[in-house]
Design a protein around this motif. Sequence first.
Motif, PDB file in Angstrom:
ATOM      1  N   LYS A 149       0.827  -1.209   0.000  1.00 37.99           N
ATOM      2  CA  LYS A 149       0.000   0.000   0.000  1.00 37.99           C
ATOM      3  C   LYS A 149       0.860   1.257   0.000  1.00 37.99           C
ATOM      4  O   LYS A 149       0.582   2.211  -0.725  1.00 37.99           O
ATOM      5  N   GLY A 150       1.893   1.245   0.834  1.00 43.38           N
ATOM      6  CA  GLY A 150       2.770   2.411   0.922  1.00 43.38           C
ATOM      7  C   GLY A 150       3.464   2.702  -0.398  1.00 43.38           C
ATOM      8  O   GLY A 150       3.561   3.860  -0.820  1.00 43.38           O
ATOM      9  N   TYR A 151       3.922   1.644  -1.056  1.00 44.96           N
ATOM     10  CA  TYR A 151       4.569   1.809  -2.356  1.00 44.96           C
ATOM     11  C   TYR A 151       3.581   2.379  -3.369  1.00 44.96           C
ATOM     12  O   TYR A 151       3.910   3.295  -4.130  1.00 44.96           O
ATOM     13  N   ALA A 152       2.345   1.854  -3.355  1.00 46.46           N
ATOM     14  CA  ALA A 152       1.327   2.344  -4.291  1.00 46.46           C
ATOM     15  C   ALA A 152       1.003   3.822  -4.052  1.00 46.46           C
ATOM     16  O   ALA A 152       0.878   4.601  -5.009  1.00 46.46           O
ATOM     17  N   VAL A 153       0.879   4.210  -2.791  1.00 48.76           N
ATOM     18  CA  VAL A 153       0.575   5.615  -2.477  1.00 48.76           C
ATOM     19  C   VAL A 153       1.687   6.534  -2.997  1.00 48.76           C
ATOM     20  O   VAL A 153       1.416   7.589  -3.584  1.00 48.76           O
ATOM     21  N   ASP A 154       2.941   6.139  -2.802  1.00 52.01           N
ATOM     22  CA  ASP A 154       4.057   6.956  -3.306  1.00 52.01           C
ATOM     23  C   ASP A 154       4.017   7.084  -4.822  1.00 52.01           C
ATOM     24  O   ASP A 154       4.267   8.157  -5.373  1.00 52.01           O
ATOM     25  N   ARG A 155       3.714   5.986  -5.514  1.00 52.30           N
ATOM     26  CA  ARG A 155       3.652   6.015  -6.980  1.00 52.30           C
ATOM     27  C   ARG A 155       2.503   6.919  -7.440  1.00 52.30           C
ATOM     28  O   ARG A 155       2.655   7.697  -8.386  1.00 52.30           O
ATOM     29  N   MET A 156       1.366   6.835  -6.770  1.00 47.89           N
ATOM     30  CA  MET A 156       0.211   7.671  -7.124  1.00 47.89           C
ATOM     31  C   MET A 156       0.524   9.149  -6.882  1.00 47.89           C
ATOM     32  O   MET A 156       0.179  10.015  -7.687  1.00 47.89           O
ATOM     33  N   ALA A 157       1.196   9.437  -5.775  1.00 46.96           N
ATOM     34  CA  ALA A 157       1.564  10.825  -5.461  1.00 46.96           C
ATOM     35  C   ALA A 157       2.519  11.377  -6.515  1.00 46.96           C
ATOM     36  O   ALA A 157       2.389  12.537  -6.941  1.00 46.96           O
ATOM     37  N   ALA A 158       3.467  10.552  -6.950  1.00 38.87           N
ATOM     38  CA  ALA A 158       4.424  10.999  -7.971  1.00 38.87           C
ATOM     39  C   ALA A 158       3.706  11.344  -9.266  1.00 38.87           C
ATOM     40  O   ALA A 158       4.045  12.333  -9.942  1.00 38.87           O
ATOM     41  N   ILE A 159       2.701  10.552  -9.622  1.00 37.44           N
ATOM     42  CA  ILE A 159       1.936  10.811 -10.850  1.00 37.44           C
ATOM     43  C   ILE A 159       1.129  12.096 -10.721  1.00 37.44           C
ATOM     44  O   ILE A 159       1.100  12.926 -11.641  1.00 37.44           O
ATOM     45  N   LEU A 160       0.473  12.289  -9.583  1.00 30.92           N
ATOM     46  CA  LEU A 160      -0.308  13.523  -9.385  1.00 30.92           C
ATOM     47  C   LEU A 160       0.592  14.758  -9.469  1.00 30.92           C
ATOM     48  O   LEU A 160       0.233  15.765 -10.105  1.00 30.92           O
ATOM     49  N   LYS A 161       1.764  14.683  -8.844  1.00 30.48           N
ATOM     50  CA  LYS A 161       2.691  15.822  -8.892  1.00 30.48           C
ATOM     51  C   LYS A 161       3.168  16.070 -10.325  1.00 30.48           C
ATOM     52  O   LYS A 161       3.237  17.222 -10.774  1.00 30.48           O
ATOM     53  N   LYS A 162       3.473  14.987 -11.047  1.00 33.28           N
ATOM     54  CA  LYS A 162       3.918  15.118 -12.449  1.00 33.28           C
ATOM     55  C   LYS A 162       2.833  15.795 -13.301  1.00 33.28           C
ATOM     56  O   LYS A 162       3.136  16.571 -14.207  1.00 33.28           O
TER      57      LYS A 162
END
Length: 299
Positions: A149-162
């Motif tokens: 879950k933690g890994y997924a949240v970080d990946r999702m956050a990176a996409i939103l910021k991008k």
Amino acid sequence: MERSLDSMGTTYTIAVYGSDRYALDSALDEAFEEARRLDNLLSNYRPESEWSRVNREAPQQAVKVSTEMYQLLNSCVEYSRQSEGAFDITVGPLMKIWGFYKGTGRTPHKAEIRTAMQRVGWRHIHLDQKAGTVRFDEPVEIDPGGIGKGYAVDRMAAILKKDGVASGIITAGRSSIYAIGAPPNEPRGWRVTIPNPRNPKVNAAEYFLKDESMSTSGTSEKFFIAGGTTYSHIMDPRTGYPAQGMLSVSVIAPRTIDTEAWTKPYFILGRQWAAQHKPKQFRVFLCEDRSEIACVSLP
């Protein structure tokens, strides 16, 4: 704009602020698509996932894995090494015999615990960086529950910021949060509260998160009582028994993969160990299981 998605055994909710509705909508679509991709990669319930393939084949031979999978497994082994084995992705057999997978809870016989312990241990995972392979020297089984879950949240956050999102928050169930920037009317960041584990209607602490994550583990999530003792789902993989002495631990750090991974070792190893070993950029809030209120913030 706010939307939710059920994936990887939890509910992901994203709330974002911005001036362009269509841009926000597109960013959310992309972030949720990433959650679905990771579910297909990391699920141990999907036989076709890469994670399941590793569990099937690695006890027999070295398995060539994707760069992403290798890096994730390498992170897991590193968490185990740094936490003296308190973090362990092979803990699944213990969770099963204690009844936490089905949610009922039971006290297993000592013989059951001894048998399960033979199939637990992060040191049975062998990674070959040059070959990009993983191999198990015993028939252990890895579980993504402590890190996925933690890994997924970080990946999702990176996409939103991008995609240009400057203000938003991602939650994974009730246990992990990542805050992007600050909400429009609160420059300090996104306000999060930690309930008192003995009285959830009262807050034990309050934090403001800005481009950082918080994860929480506690005895109130899954537990059962037997013979007057409360057994929580937070398992000490070194002993085969649920950890005792702590009620809840929250970790605040720049990455969700770290906050999710470290809540359990700090819970298992206790306040003194956490204070001595936590990185400087981590903040830890913990409540010990004592008769008096014993919550403390480790700066």
